[in-house]
Design an enzyme around this catalytic site. Sequence first.
Site, mmCIF file in Angstrom:
data_model
loop_
_atom_site.group_PDB
_atom_site.id
_atom_site.type_symbol
_atom_site.label_atom_id
_atom_site.label_comp_id
_atom_site.label_asym_id
_atom_site.label_seq_id
_atom_site.Cartn_x
_atom_site.Cartn_y
_atom_site.Cartn_z
ATOM 1 N N ASN A 23 37.310 41.406 34.332
ATOM 2 C CA ASN A 23 36.278 41.616 35.354
ATOM 3 C C ASN A 23 35.144 42.398 34.694
ATOM 4 O OD1 ASN A 23 36.714 44.556 35.734
ATOM 5 N ND2 ASN A 23 38.726 43.840 36.410
ATOM 6 N N GLY A 31 46.844 39.898 36.957
ATOM 7 C CA GLY A 31 46.883 38.581 36.315
ATOM 8 C C GLY A 31 46.989 38.650 34.806
ATOM 9 N N VAL A 32 46.254 37.763 34.155
ATOM 10 C CA VAL A 32 46.334 37.697 32.695
ATOM 11 C C VAL A 32 45.740 38.967 32.069
ATOM 12 C CG1 VAL A 32 44.180 36.378 32.338
ATOM 13 C CG2 VAL A 32 46.061 36.123 30.752
ATOM 14 N N ASP A 33 44.764 39.555 32.711
ATOM 15 C CA ASP A 33 44.164 40.805 32.237
ATOM 16 C C ASP A 33 45.241 41.904 32.149
ATOM 17 O OD1 ASP A 33 42.285 42.760 31.608
ATOM 18 O OD2 ASP A 33 41.241 42.691 33.531
ATOM 19 N N SER A 120 39.161 32.233 35.497
ATOM 20 C CA SER A 120 38.729 32.132 36.911
ATOM 21 C C SER A 120 39.665 31.322 37.803
ATOM 22 C CB SER A 120 37.303 31.566 37.040
ATOM 23 O OG SER A 120 36.342 32.520 36.661
ATOM 24 N N GLY A 122 42.697 32.021 38.809
ATOM 25 C CA GLY A 122 43.640 32.815 39.584
ATOM 26 C C GLY A 122 42.927 33.426 40.779
ATOM 27 N N VAL A 123 42.845 34.757 40.804
ATOM 28 C CA VAL A 123 42.236 35.416 41.970
ATOM 29 C C VAL A 123 40.758 35.089 42.114
ATOM 30 C CG1 VAL A 123 43.907 37.300 42.041
ATOM 31 C CG2 VAL A 123 41.787 37.609 40.796
ATOM 32 N N TYR A 124 40.101 34.632 41.079
ATOM 33 C CA TYR A 124 38.682 34.279 41.198
ATOM 34 C C TYR A 124 38.457 32.903 41.838
ATOM 35 C CZ TYR A 124 36.753 38.406 38.760
ATOM 36 O OH TYR A 124 36.353 39.677 38.416
HETATM 37 N N1 AR6 Z 1 49.244 34.049 30.094
HETATM 38 C C1 AR6 Z 1 48.535 32.947 30.442
HETATM 39 N N2 AR6 Z 1 48.028 32.749 31.675
HETATM 40 C C2 AR6 Z 1 48.263 33.708 32.623
HETATM 41 C C3 AR6 Z 1 48.995 34.892 32.342
HETATM 42 C C4 AR6 Z 1 49.502 35.040 31.013
HETATM 43 N N3 AR6 Z 1 50.201 36.113 30.652
HETATM 44 N N4 AR6 Z 1 49.034 35.649 33.478
HETATM 45 C C5 AR6 Z 1 48.367 34.966 34.446
HETATM 46 N N5 AR6 Z 1 47.906 33.791 33.928
HETATM 47 P P1 AR6 Z 1 43.708 35.556 36.777
HETATM 48 P P2 AR6 Z 1 40.811 35.176 37.112
HETATM 49 C C6 AR6 Z 1 47.108 32.730 34.580
HETATM 50 O O1 AR6 Z 1 43.844 35.895 38.214
HETATM 51 O O2 AR6 Z 1 41.002 34.170 38.168
HETATM 52 C C7 AR6 Z 1 42.151 40.199 37.076
HETATM 53 O O3 AR6 Z 1 42.582 41.196 37.956
HETATM 54 C C8 AR6 Z 1 47.068 32.692 36.079
HETATM 55 O O4 AR6 Z 1 48.238 32.074 36.597
HETATM 56 O O5 AR6 Z 1 44.429 36.386 35.780
HETATM 57 O O6 AR6 Z 1 39.778 34.926 36.051
HETATM 58 C C9 AR6 Z 1 40.877 40.586 36.333
HETATM 59 O O7 AR6 Z 1 40.804 41.986 36.085
HETATM 60 C C10 AR6 Z 1 45.812 31.863 36.328
HETATM 61 O O8 AR6 Z 1 46.109 30.464 36.174
HETATM 62 O O9 AR6 Z 1 42.137 35.571 36.316
HETATM 63 C C11 AR6 Z 1 39.798 40.140 37.272
HETATM 64 O O10 AR6 Z 1 39.547 41.089 38.271
HETATM 65 C C12 AR6 Z 1 44.887 32.272 35.168
HETATM 66 O O11 AR6 Z 1 45.745 32.945 34.218
HETATM 67 C C13 AR6 Z 1 40.380 38.903 37.901
HETATM 68 O O12 AR6 Z 1 41.805 39.042 37.819
HETATM 69 C C14 AR6 Z 1 43.755 33.208 35.543
HETATM 70 O O13 AR6 Z 1 44.151 34.029 36.635
HETATM 71 C C15 AR6 Z 1 40.004 37.648 37.124
HETATM 72 O O14 AR6 Z 1 40.441 36.534 37.855
#
Ligand code: AR6
Length: 171
Positions: A23, A31-33, A120, A122-124
Amino acid sequence: MTISIIKGNIVSAEVDAIVNAANPMMLGGGGVDGAIHNAAGPKLLEECRKVKAVDGVRCPFGEARITLAGDLPSKFVIHTAGPIYHNEDEPHKVLESSYRQALQLALANGCRSIAFPAISCGVYGYSAEEAAAIALDVCSRSEYSEMDISFYLFGTSMYEVWTEASQRIGA
Ligand code: AR6
């Protein structure tokens, strides 16, 4: 150039740089972050704090920043804030920019291999199908032909979406 589609956890990627779906504050999240910061340990947060911030924003939406990678097997983490789908009039332009800036930073820092998550998606709230088409379009451009690019997808459905999109463009 190779583009690989992998079902798995990006923190295990043995590449020069892994991309974090961050973010704009760039101080961790869910999530991945969260997974990347947990695996990298506190050194990654220290690296992120060194990045110049303007009113708390280290990485505006659609931009990318590079740091060292703490305890991860990769050398660098490239942080990008992808678009929040419903907040943008033209989310595809912001997502395209996230992928492009991440690849350009990787090249500028001598990287030959890079791993992306589904930025983007996931939660985005980005549609997986639309995001996969954009991601693969940018990554297959000739300017990145020296790069080995992998996508690490979480879950069978995301993996299938990316696999189908890559078959469609013949990557
Ligand atoms: N390895 C690979 N993919 C993953 C992993 C992992 N370890 N963990 C989750 N995913 P998101 P966004 C997938 O929500 O939508 C954070 O809080 C997940 O299933 O992580 O860009 C940041 O700080 C999904 O398909 O990222 C921001 O605030 C994808 O990664 C916000 O979320 C992305 O989901 C960013 O949201």
